[in-house]
Enzyme design. Structure first.
Site, short mmCIF file in Angstrom:
data_model
loop_
_atom_site.label_atom_id
_atom_site.label_comp_id
_atom_site.label_asym_id
_atom_site.label_seq_id
_atom_site.Cartn_x
_atom_site.Cartn_y
_atom_site.Cartn_z
N CYS A 1 0.81 -1.22 0.00
CA CYS A 1 0.00 0.00 0.00
C CYS A 1 0.84 1.26 0.00
CB CYS A 1 -0.95 0.00 1.20
SG CYS A 1 -0.11 0.12 2.79
N GLU B 1 5.13 -1.92 11.57
CA GLU B 1 3.86 -2.57 11.20
C GLU B 1 4.14 -4.02 10.80
OE1 GLU B 1 2.65 -3.41 8.00
OE2 GLU B 1 3.96 -2.38 6.58
N GLY B 2 3.24 -4.90 11.20
CA GLY B 2 3.49 -6.32 11.08
C GLY B 2 3.16 -6.93 9.73
N GLY C 1 -14.81 -4.85 0.47
CA GLY C 1 -13.72 -5.71 0.04
C GLY C 1 -13.33 -6.73 1.11
N ARG D 1 -6.48 -7.75 1.74
CA ARG D 1 -5.47 -8.00 2.77
C ARG D 1 -5.72 -7.26 4.08
NH1 ARG D 1 -1.70 -5.43 -1.58
NH2 ARG D 1 -2.10 -3.22 -1.36
N TYR D 2 -6.44 -6.12 4.02
CA TYR D 2 -6.65 -5.36 5.25
C TYR D 2 -8.02 -5.59 5.88
CZ TYR D 2 -2.43 -2.52 4.77
OH TYR D 2 -1.13 -2.09 4.72
#
Length: 436
Positions: free
Chosen positions: A46, A115-116, A190, A193-194
């Site tokens: 992103c 961030e992981g 959606g 991935r998030y």
């Protein structure tokens, strides 16, 4: 030689990143068609677009201008003006590639430091390239090293286990808009991935009313596995009209939430609406922000509000990355003396075999052969150790020249005996390359 083309939130606006993301497949195909590129891994997240390349510099048409060639290649494939891409990107070469990737995979270069998600994104990019047969030995070493380093940072510092993510930062920024999260009606657009990460973060804040809509028909499956309601395929406008917060997190190549949809949804609505766009390419038409009572938070806005303390990596994490990159560079340097070492061993063992054969008739028990082989092993130990020490110090050429001068043997491989491989320092500087 390893190269990394990188364009990220540190060098480019999200509009450029958006266009690079849309052209990711074309860039990947164009890279793999180049004879000079023996291997490649493309990483698109992103807030960054990167291509890690293993390049045979002898095959480049303009060997002294590798940086310009590679930037032109990406610009053409992604249909981005070359000057704009050059201003919004960076080309890293040699040992510095490992330092960069290890930092990226450990979350040290993210908008939200630590961030992981990034470690998984790097791993998936590598796995995809590997399945396509695009990973060379050096790229394999590079990405395996990145995986080990990110695990080390996570286990030793806890930097990647503290819930840092773009999702959480976005919700932190939304905190002031909602007095009671338990009363907030949320629509997830959606199942990308998030989506799951967003839902988990929302529930931590007390959200109980959430629904999901998907353009690909995955809403029902996602809703069943996460215990929320699914919105019918034709129900996006009415779902927006009922929401207080819309979070988009798809990998759609086009806009999903348009101004027309939001305008229609807000026509009879009385509440204010916050739209958070986590998609790249962007999922939400920027003109949505012009609709009355609607506020838009996109990736660019979110990144500008990242708190200062989140942008400071821990010293221990940086030290771990630095040590891992230095070891990677040292191992790479050691490979430069391998042809000379192999030539030396071949020469010595040829002499040994001849001597063993000469004494075979009077060595029934093999005592002479064992003694000779032990002696050869002892004699080769010190040159082997010294060769690697010289290589790690950047002086592999001294060992290569010494073997040739003393024993009269020539390395048969074509690997260069210098650290950078070929690009003259003047040309590297001219093209803006970073080297170790």
């Amino acid at each position: 030689m390893l190269f990394c083309f990188t364009s990220s939130h540190r060098t480019a606006g999200f509009d450029l990143l958006d266009r690079l993301e849309r052209g990711a497949d074309a860039v990947t195909d164009a890279i793999r068609e180049q004879q000079a590129v023996t291997g490649s891994v493309v990483l698109a997240t992103c807030n960054r677009f990167e291509a890690y390349l293993d390049v045979d510099l002898d095959r480049l048409e303009l060997r002294d201008h590798a940086a310009a060639e590679l930037i032109d290649l990406v610009a053409s494939a992604a249909e981005v003006p070359t000057d704009e891409l050059r201003d919004g990107s960076q080309l890293i070469a040699g040992d510095a590639v490992a330092t960069h990737l290890f930092s990226v995979s450990s979350g040290l270069e993210s908008v939200v430091v630590g961030e992981g998600e990034i470690a998984g994104q790097v791993r998936r990019a590598y796995t995809s390239a590997r399945k396509s047969g695009a990973v060379t030995h050096d790229l394999e070493r590079l990405f395996q090293g990145a995986s080990r380093t990110s695990r080390g940072v996570k286990n030793s510092t806890g930097l990647m286990t503290q819930g840092r993510s773009m999702v959480r930062l976005a919700l932190d920024l939304a905190e002031s808009r909602f007095a009671d999260w338990s009363q907030v009606r949320v629509l997830l657009v959606g199942t990308g991935r998030y989506a799951a990460a967003a839902l988990a973060a929302l529930r931590e804040r007390g959200v109980t009313d959430a629904a999901v809509w998907s353009r690909t028909g995955r809403a029902h499956a996602f809703s069943l596995s996460h215990g929320i309601s699914a919105v019918p395929a034709d129900g996006l406008t009415s779902a927006v009209a009922s929401a207080d917060l819309v979070i988009t997190c798809t990998v759609s190549p086009g806009l999903v939430v348009t101004r027309e949809i939001v305008s229609a949804a807000m026509a009879d609505a009385e509440q204010r609406l916050l739209v958070v766009d986590l998609g790249l390419p962007r999922n939400v038409d920027p003109a949505v922000a012009e609709v009355e009572r609607v506020e838009l938070l996109d990736l660019e806005t979110i990144s500008l509000h990242a708190p200062l303390e989140e942008l400071q990596a821990t010293d221990s994490a940086r030290e771990l990355v630095g040590a891992a990159a230095a070891e990677f560079a040292a191992k790479t340097a050691e490979r430069e003396v391998e042809p000379a070492l192999l030539a030396l061993r071949r020469h010595v063992f040829d002499q040994l075999e001849a001597e063993v054969a000469r004494h075979a008739s009077r060595d029934a028990n093999g005592d002479i052969e064992r003694a000779l082989r032990h002696l050869v092993g002892v004699l080769l130990h010190t040159p082997s150790v010294k060769a690697r020490e010289l290589a790690r110090d950047g002086d592999a050429a001294a060992f290569v020249e010494g073997v040739t001068a003393v024993f009269g043997v020539e390395p048969t491989a074509t690997e260069p005996a210098t650290r950078d491989g070929s690009v003259a320092e003047s040309n590297v500087a001219e093209q803006g390359l970073e080297t170790a």
